[in-house]
Design a protein around this motif. Structure first.
Motif, mmCIF file in Angstrom:
data_model
loop_
_atom_site.group_PDB
_atom_site.id
_atom_site.type_symbol
_atom_site.label_atom_id
_atom_site.label_comp_id
_atom_site.label_asym_id
_atom_site.label_seq_id
_atom_site.Cartn_x
_atom_site.Cartn_y
_atom_site.Cartn_z
ATOM 1 N N THR A 1 0.879 -1.459 0.041
ATOM 2 C CA THR A 1 0.034 -0.110 -0.154
ATOM 3 C C THR A 1 0.792 0.843 -0.106
ATOM 4 O O THR A 1 0.524 2.476 -0.121
ATOM 5 C CB THR A 1 -1.262 -0.036 1.273
ATOM 6 N N PHE B 1 -0.427 5.167 0.955
ATOM 7 C CA PHE B 1 -1.060 5.138 1.906
ATOM 8 C C PHE B 1 0.425 6.522 2.820
ATOM 9 O O PHE B 1 0.991 5.829 3.092
ATOM 10 C CB PHE B 1 -1.008 3.683 1.812
ATOM 11 N N GLN C 1 -4.376 6.327 6.818
ATOM 12 C CA GLN C 1 -4.551 4.843 6.082
ATOM 13 C C GLN C 1 -4.177 3.551 6.109
ATOM 14 O O GLN C 1 -4.927 2.665 5.480
ATOM 15 C CB GLN C 1 -4.325 5.875 4.084
#
Length: 499
Positions: free
Chosen positions: A321, A327, A331
């Protein structure tokens, strides 16, 4: 003893078992909260230690970072399409060092788990658990005053050798539950894990927002305050509260079944059977022991194989991610929180409500969890093919996270339940600690080696190939589990009926 008296005694034992299970749940929740506080603080703690001593090659941290940097550069030169993560240089070195610390912790757990299990069988669950709590308190105190990386490393080594709470919680719950309630009790351990891993890192993230100067490192001596010493103090407070609570509320459960439920008349009359019947029963018991050992070996091997791939894929998820979708910490927290909350709801609202015989129920849930894990990994692999740098994650990522949540809610807890139910039938459950200790040790080997394998594949071949391999491997493990592990592990019970 009349049937009415036996029913009354059994009902009293069940009520006592539920109360003890609740005590274990609360204690384990406090323990996991304390354990998970450090997780979001580890990267910034390593950055703080690096700022102080990382540039000095004569220190342990300096020499480790120098070695990791050299290996990373060799890997980049040997692979022109190395991932963007490796191209981050010094930042990647710190992440790799954090991964090594995590693997060291799992390796120590692998070594110590069989000894903790055997100590619990010999000296008692409560006494062994309180000894582990002493070790947990000791490492946290050292963490508070770990002004150097060497001291912090000593603290983490003590932590790895002392953490037996999860294993002993499973053993205690196995003591106080029967075959119909075993998996329901084991689910409490999973719920405590899910809640702890959802809330604990958030508490740690709160301390991560505090300026380093308020809990920073003194340059005076080795036992100066550590980075985020306030978090360590809070963790210590949780451990002290847990220790006091367990000392007051938790009884010894080693002989729980023997003390709470006397032998029935049929069991008391076993010695009055004809010699030929007794001899036949002894022969069947011998063959049953061989069968039991075979089943335990298969469960241990499958546990190792499953956690090897599951923990490896789980470890690389945050890299994915960050690397593919950039991210933020918030997040990342949402994604991990989604997995944790979903796992909690599944265990409390689904796993604990499924009816049926424990052994058959456990096998079904393990198979479902493994299939969900394989499907989740395929979803994430599909997300990697579809996603591009700086793009938004598709629903494939969240579908994969849900597969992880289902697996977390079912597989390991139900496997623990199955292991605790595997015994020769001619003896008590007082070797449960040994069986669960060996089982946990096998799993910790997988947790030690899995992230190394998964990260290597991820960096060399890319995330899509990495998660596809993981999905295929877990699917194979699921097939082997269904084929090789019987749902019933008490063949002797059937044999007795023929005598």
């Amino acid at each position: 003893m009349s049937k009415a008296q036996q029913s009354t005694i059994a009902a009293t034992a069940a009520a006592t078992g539920r109360r003890i299970s609740q005590v274990v749940f609360i204690g384990l929740l406090l323990d996991i909260l304390s354990f998970t506080i450090i997780l979001p603080l580890l990267p910034r703690s390593l950055e703080a230690y690096k700022a102080r001593e990382g540039s000095d090659p004569t220190t342990l941290l300096g020499s480790l970072l120098q070695y990791i940097s050299l290996q990373r550069e060799r890997l980049q030169h040997g692979n022109g399409s190395a991932s963007r993560f490796l191209q981050q240089g010094a930042r990647a070195d710190l992440v790799l060092l954090g991964g090594l610390l995590g693997s060291l912790y799992s390796l120590l757990q692998c070594v110590v788990a069989p000894f903790i299990g055997r100590a619990a069988d010999r000296f008692g669950r409560r006494r062994t658990l309180m000894l582990c709590m002493t070790g947990n308190i000791l490492w946290t105190v050292i963490w508070i005053f770990s002004g150097s990386f060497e001291t912090f490393l000593v603290a983490r080594i003590i932590a790895g050798l002392s953490e037996g709470n999860v294993q002993l919680s499973n053993t205690i719950i196995a003591d106080v539950t029967d075959t119909t309630t075993r998996s329901h009790g084991m689910a409490l351990v999973g719920i405590a894990f899910a809640v702890g891993f959802t809330i604990g890192p958030s508490v740690g993230a709160y301390f991560a927002r505090l300026p380093l100067e308020s809990s920073g490192i003194s340059t005076g001596n080795v036992f100066a305050y550590a980075p985020f010493a306030t978090a360590a103090l809070f963790s210590l407070a949780l451990l002290l509260a847990e220790s006091l609570y367990l000392y007051i509320r938790l009884p010894e459960t080693l002989h729980f079944r023997r003390n709470q439920i006397p032998l029935s008349d049929s069991e008391n009359n076993d010695h009055s059977k004809p010699k030929s019947a007794s001899h036949s029963l002894l022969k069947q018991q011998g063959s049953t022991r061989v069968h039991v050992q075979r089943v335990l070996r298969r469960l241990n091997l499958l546990h190792f194989a499953y956690l090897f791939f599951f923990s490896g894929m789980e470890y690389t998820l945050t890299f994915l991610t960050h690397d593919l979708f950039h991210f933020t910490n918030a997040q990342q927290g949402k994604l991990l929180g989604f997995i944790g909350i979903s796992s909690t709801l599944l265990q409390g609202g689904w796993v604990r409500r499924i009816k049926g015989k424990s052994a058959h129920r456990d096998k079904s849930l393990v198979a479902r969890g493994m299939v969900s894990c394989a499907l989740g990994l395929l979803c994430i692999a599909r997300c990697c093919v579809e996603g591009t740098v700086d793009s938004s994650p598709s629903w494939w990522l969240w579908a994969g996270a849900l597969g992880f949540a289902v697996a977390s809610a079912t597989v390991v807890n139900c496997l623990n339940s199955m292991v605790s139910l595997v015994h020769a039938g001619d003896s008590s459950d007082e070797d449960t600690g040994r069986r669960l200790g060996d089982f946990r040790s096998a799993g910790q080997i997988g947790r030690t080696l899995g992230p190394v394998f998964a990260c290597s594949v991820y960096w060399l071949l890319g995330p899509s190939v990495c998660y596809t391999i993981g999905a295929i491997a877990v699917a194979i493990i699921s097939t082997a589990f269904v084929s090789l592990v019987p749902a019933s592990t008490h063949p002797l019970d059937t044999a007795k009926k023929t005598i």
